[in-house]
Scaffold this motif. Structure first.
Motif, PDB file in Angstrom:
ATOM      1  N   ALA A 416     -47.563 -68.232  24.123  1.00  0.00           N
ATOM      2  CA  ALA A 416     -47.809 -68.735  22.783  1.00  0.00           C
ATOM      3  C   ALA A 416     -47.633 -67.633  21.750  1.00  0.00           C
ATOM      4  O   ALA A 416     -47.719 -66.435  22.065  1.00  0.00           O
ATOM      5  N   ARG A 417     -47.396 -68.037  20.502  1.00  0.00           N
ATOM      6  CA  ARG A 417     -47.205 -67.064  19.432  1.00  0.00           C
ATOM      7  C   ARG A 417     -48.445 -66.204  19.241  1.00  0.00           C
ATOM      8  O   ARG A 417     -48.352 -64.996  19.003  1.00  0.00           O
ATOM      9  N   ARG A 418     -49.637 -66.810  19.338  1.00  0.00           N
ATOM     10  CA  ARG A 418     -50.869 -66.029  19.143  1.00  0.00           C
ATOM     11  C   ARG A 418     -51.050 -64.983  20.245  1.00  0.00           C
ATOM     12  O   ARG A 418     -51.663 -63.937  20.027  1.00  0.00           O
ATOM     13  N   THR A 419     -50.509 -65.266  21.451  1.00  0.00           N
ATOM     14  CA  THR A 419     -50.563 -64.274  22.529  1.00  0.00           C
ATOM     15  C   THR A 419     -49.645 -63.099  22.211  1.00  0.00           C
ATOM     16  O   THR A 419     -49.981 -61.943  22.473  1.00  0.00           O
ATOM     17  N   ILE A 420     -48.470 -63.391  21.630  1.00  0.00           N
ATOM     18  CA  ILE A 420     -47.562 -62.321  21.201  1.00  0.00           C
ATOM     19  C   ILE A 420     -48.275 -61.438  20.174  1.00  0.00           C
ATOM     20  O   ILE A 420     -48.223 -60.206  20.237  1.00  0.00           O
ATOM     21  N   ALA A 421     -48.962 -62.077  19.225  1.00  0.00           N
ATOM     22  CA  ALA A 421     -49.686 -61.311  18.197  1.00  0.00           C
ATOM     23  C   ALA A 421     -50.778 -60.460  18.823  1.00  0.00           C
ATOM     24  O   ALA A 421     -50.994 -59.309  18.417  1.00  0.00           O
ATOM     25  N   LYS A 422     -51.471 -61.005  19.828  1.00  0.00           N
ATOM     26  CA  LYS A 422     -52.542 -60.239  20.483  1.00  0.00           C
ATOM     27  C   LYS A 422     -51.975 -59.016  21.197  1.00  0.00           C
ATOM     28  O   LYS A 422     -52.500 -57.905  21.056  1.00  0.00           O
ATOM     29  N   TYR A 423     -50.882 -59.200  21.952  1.00  0.00           N
ATOM     30  CA  TYR A 423     -50.277 -58.074  22.659  1.00  0.00           C
ATOM     31  C   TYR A 423     -49.731 -57.040  21.681  1.00  0.00           C
ATOM     32  O   TYR A 423     -49.817 -55.834  21.921  1.00  0.00           O
ATOM     33  N   ARG A 424     -49.173 -57.530  20.561  1.00  0.00           N
ATOM     34  CA  ARG A 424     -48.629 -56.605  19.565  1.00  0.00           C
ATOM     35  C   ARG A 424     -49.741 -55.744  18.969  1.00  0.00           C
ATOM     36  O   ARG A 424     -49.565 -54.529  18.778  1.00  0.00           O
ATOM     37  N   LYS A 425     -50.896 -56.339  18.698  1.00  0.00           N
ATOM     38  CA  LYS A 425     -52.025 -55.584  18.144  1.00  0.00           C
ATOM     39  C   LYS A 425     -52.585 -54.601  19.164  1.00  0.00           C
ATOM     40  O   LYS A 425     -53.004 -53.498  18.804  1.00  0.00           O
ATOM     41  N   LEU A 426     -52.582 -54.997  20.449  1.00  0.00           N
ATOM     42  CA  LEU A 426     -53.058 -54.077  21.485  1.00  0.00           C
ATOM     43  C   LEU A 426     -52.200 -52.822  21.540  1.00  0.00           C
ATOM     44  O   LEU A 426     -52.703 -51.723  21.809  1.00  0.00           O
ATOM     45  N   ASP A 427     -50.902 -52.971  21.279  1.00  0.00           N
ATOM     46  CA  ASP A 427     -49.986 -51.836  21.307  1.00  0.00           C
ATOM     47  C   ASP A 427     -49.819 -51.199  19.936  1.00  0.00           C
ATOM     48  O   ASP A 427     -48.933 -50.361  19.743  1.00  0.00           O
ATOM     49  N   LYS A 428     -50.687 -51.638  18.972  1.00  0.00           N
ATOM     50  CA  LYS A 428     -50.686 -51.051  17.618  1.00  0.00           C
ATOM     51  C   LYS A 428     -49.306 -51.170  16.951  1.00  0.00           C
ATOM     52  O   LYS A 428     -48.814 -50.221  16.314  1.00  0.00           O
ATOM     53  N   ILE A 429     -48.671 -52.327  17.117  1.00  0.00           N
ATOM     54  CA  ILE A 429     -47.389 -52.604  16.475  1.00  0.00           C
ATOM     55  C   ILE A 429     -47.656 -53.451  15.228  1.00  0.00           C
ATOM     56  O   ILE A 429     -48.295 -54.498  15.323  1.00  0.00           O
ATOM     57  N   PRO A 430     -47.205 -53.042  14.053  1.00  0.00           N
ATOM     58  CA  PRO A 430     -47.453 -53.816  12.837  1.00  0.00           C
ATOM     59  C   PRO A 430     -46.773 -55.182  12.889  1.00  0.00           C
ATOM     60  O   PRO A 430     -45.870 -55.424  13.703  1.00  0.00           O
ATOM     61  N   SER A 431     -47.172 -56.056  11.990  1.00  0.00           N
ATOM     62  CA  SER A 431     -46.545 -57.371  11.892  1.00  0.00           C
ATOM     63  C   SER A 431     -45.128 -57.236  11.328  1.00  0.00           C
ATOM     64  O   SER A 431     -44.729 -56.165  10.856  1.00  0.00           O
ATOM     65  N   ARG A 435     -43.627 -54.213   9.073  1.00  0.00           N
ATOM     66  CA  ARG A 435     -42.469 -53.427   9.544  1.00  0.00           C
ATOM     67  C   ARG A 435     -41.342 -53.485   8.522  1.00  0.00           C
ATOM     68  O   ARG A 435     -40.613 -52.508   8.328  1.00  0.00           O
ATOM     69  N   ARG A 436     -41.180 -54.633   7.864  1.00  0.00           N
ATOM     70  CA  ARG A 436     -40.130 -54.748   6.844  1.00  0.00           C
ATOM     71  C   ARG A 436     -40.392 -53.754   5.705  1.00  0.00           C
ATOM     72  O   ARG A 436     -39.460 -53.091   5.226  1.00  0.00           O
ATOM     73  N   ARG A 437     -41.661 -53.633   5.274  1.00  0.00           N
ATOM     74  CA  ARG A 437     -41.990 -52.669   4.222  1.00  0.00           C
ATOM     75  C   ARG A 437     -41.751 -51.243   4.696  1.00  0.00           C
ATOM     76  O   ARG A 437     -41.266 -50.395   3.951  1.00  0.00           O
ATOM     77  N   ALA A 438     -42.099 -50.968   5.981  1.00  0.00           N
ATOM     78  CA  ALA A 438     -41.888 -49.617   6.520  1.00  0.00           C
ATOM     79  C   ALA A 438     -40.407 -49.273   6.571  1.00  0.00           C
ATOM     80  O   ALA A 438     -40.013 -48.147   6.258  1.00  0.00           O
ATOM     81  N   TYR A 439     -39.576 -50.244   6.952  1.00  0.00           N
ATOM     82  CA  TYR A 439     -38.132 -50.001   6.991  1.00  0.00           C
ATOM     83  C   TYR A 439     -37.599 -49.741   5.583  1.00  0.00           C
ATOM     84  O   TYR A 439     -36.702 -48.913   5.392  1.00  0.00           O
ATOM     85  N   ARG A 440     -38.161 -50.442   4.591  1.00  0.00           N
ATOM     86  CA  ARG A 440     -37.692 -50.259   3.220  1.00  0.00           C
ATOM     87  C   ARG A 440     -38.065 -48.882   2.692  1.00  0.00           C
ATOM     88  O   ARG A 440     -37.342 -48.278   1.901  1.00  0.00           O
ATOM     89  N   LEU A 441     -39.231 -48.363   3.145  1.00  0.00           N
ATOM     90  CA  LEU A 441     -39.664 -47.046   2.699  1.00  0.00           C
ATOM     91  C   LEU A 441     -39.005 -45.903   3.463  1.00  0.00           C
ATOM     92  O   LEU A 441     -39.044 -44.771   3.019  1.00  0.00           O
TER      93      LEU A 441
END
Length: 445
Positions: A416-431, A435-441
């Motif tokens: 599920a999408r919420r599981t992807i979000a949970k795993y992403r937060k566990l690995d400290k990966i931004p949304s 990430r789009r703002r970080a790429y722009r900077l």
């Protein structure tokens, strides 16, 4: 109602001192075990401990005729008593503050500075605890903020960065404006920063590059550099020349405990009183039991590690994407131990593998259904897939959690999408938006 006595039989589990000690040994890594048995050896005269060698170069030994009688070998050892973080911090308090009343407040402030160098408690609360005015605490704090490295004793990120701007910096006014608008920096809002600073887009980018040069955690510069960033592994796993995998305890970190039986027999013959005989008997018995308990702990650790290596052979050979789902019960059934024992053994031990050093807990993960397989796949393997997808994404179009879920669905992984979000937060990966703002900077910094 009158007091009376009843006679009854019941069964219960009793944790004897020896059982408690055996459980404690399972929770120790090799370094903690070394410290523990060293303390036991200080109390038990029949316990001898050979601690792991530090492997430092042996000093050149001079002949007795060549030795200077005034030579003190201890003087050659570096004095590291003042090199710790707290020691250096309190030393600067003494240097900066001269009045005793201010020093008392300064010591209280320094005791609430975390390793990053920031003050971890609000000044009003600190003032209330000390029974003084908040203005007094703030006055002392401003003096302490002149400490080195610049940025120490800051209360937040903006203040930490401001303290690192020198007074005669030509960019000081513009940098102060940027630091007062860190929310805009986080959003990558360069047009808004241009309006606030009155600078061109190129000037704003240059200032952002300067901002990146500042240290947000200046306290780390005071950390004791002799501390190891990562401890040595407790278990080694490698493939032998015959192609088979093997595991062994890391002898470089494992203490060796011996029982002095000869001394025990000699002392037994010398003592006459019953109480002394009982002391010698109990002390010698405890030493023997501890030796057997450590041997049992080591054997259990090897059995558990060997079963993990057997089960996770694909991971050891090919990497994280081949990690299989594994439960404590699976290992417990294979080695004939209880799940709680497996949990204790894997709670603190570190194993070195060709893929790197990992806590034994890393090799356990839940199973996620995969079409066409009965076993499923490891949650850790899924997290690795998510990291790889995000790592290869196009900066102009970061992948959303929904798109990642659909991509994994195409591989047969129903997540599920919420599981992807949970795993992403566990690995400290931004949304994706962050990430789009970080790429722009990125071009600016």
């Amino acid at each position: 109602m009158t007091p009376n006595a009843h006679l009854a039989q019941k069964q219960s589990l009793v944790f004897t001192p020896q059982l408690q000690q055996a459980i404690k040994l399972l929770l120790f890594n090799n370094l903690e075990l070394s410290n523990y048995v060293e303390k036991i050896a200080e109390e038990n005269p029949f316990v001898e401990v050979e601690l792991p060698e530090m492997r430092v170069p042996a000093p050149r030994v001079m002949a007795s005729s060549q030795r200077d009688p005034s030579f003190d070998p201890i003087s050659l050892l570096a004095d590291r008593s003042t090199q710790g973080f707290a020691a250096q911090l309190f030393a600067q308090v003494d240097d900066i503050l001269t009045e005793q009343s201010e020093r008392a407040i300064g010591y209280a402030i320094a005791s609430h500075v975390d390793p990053s160098g920031w003050l971890s408690i609000p000044t009003p609360l600190l003032a209330d605890n000390l029974g003084v005015d908040d203005a007094c605490v703030c006055t002392v704090l401003r003096k302490l903020q002149s400490a080195e490295p610049a940025g120490l004793f800051a209360r937040n990120l903006a203040e930490c960065l401001v303290l690192q701007i020198v007074a005669d910096d030509p960019d000081r006014s513009a940098l102060l404006i940027i630091m007062q608008n860190l929310v805009l920096v986080e959003r990558g809002a360069i047009p808004e920063l241009r309006r606030k600073t009155g600078c061109s887009a190129e000037e704003v980018k240059r200032l952002l590059r300067r901002l990146r040069e500042f240290n947000p955690k200046p306290g780390l510069a005071l950390s004791d550099d002799v501390m190891m960033s990562a401890r040595a592994p407790d278990i080694l796993a490698a493939r032998g020349q015959d192609g088979e995998w093997y595991v062994e305890l890391n002898g470089a970190t494992l203490p060796i405990l011996k029982v002095d039986e000869v001394e025990g027999r000699r002392v037994r013959k010398l003592v006459k009183h019953d109480s002394d005989q009982a002391y010698v008997r109990d002390t010698l018995g405890n030493a023997r039991w501890l030796k057997r308990a450590i041997a049992q702990r080591n054997e259990t650790s090897i059995k558990v590690a060997a079963e993990i290596v057997r089960f996770q052979k694909a991971f050891l050979e090919h990497g994280m994407q081949h990690m299989r789902p594994l439960k404590l019960k699976t290992v417990a059934d294979a080695v004939g131990l209880h799940e709680s024992t497996i949990s204790r053994v894997t709670s603190s031990l570190m194993m070195q593998t060709p893929q790197g050093s990992f806590p034994l807990k890393t090799f356990f993960s839940t199973a996620i259904d995969l079409d066409g397989t009965d076993e499923g796949v490891s949650a850790r393997m899924v997290r690795e897939k998510i990291r790889n997808l995000i790592g290869a994404e196009n900066p102009s179009g970061p992948l959303s959690d929904e798109f990642i879920a659909q991509s994994l669905q195409c591989e047969g992984l129903s997540i599920a999408r919420r599981t992807i979000a949970k795993y992403r937060k566990l690995d400290k990966i931004p949304s994706s938006s962050q990430r789009r703002r970080a790429y722009r900077l990125r071009p600016a910094v």
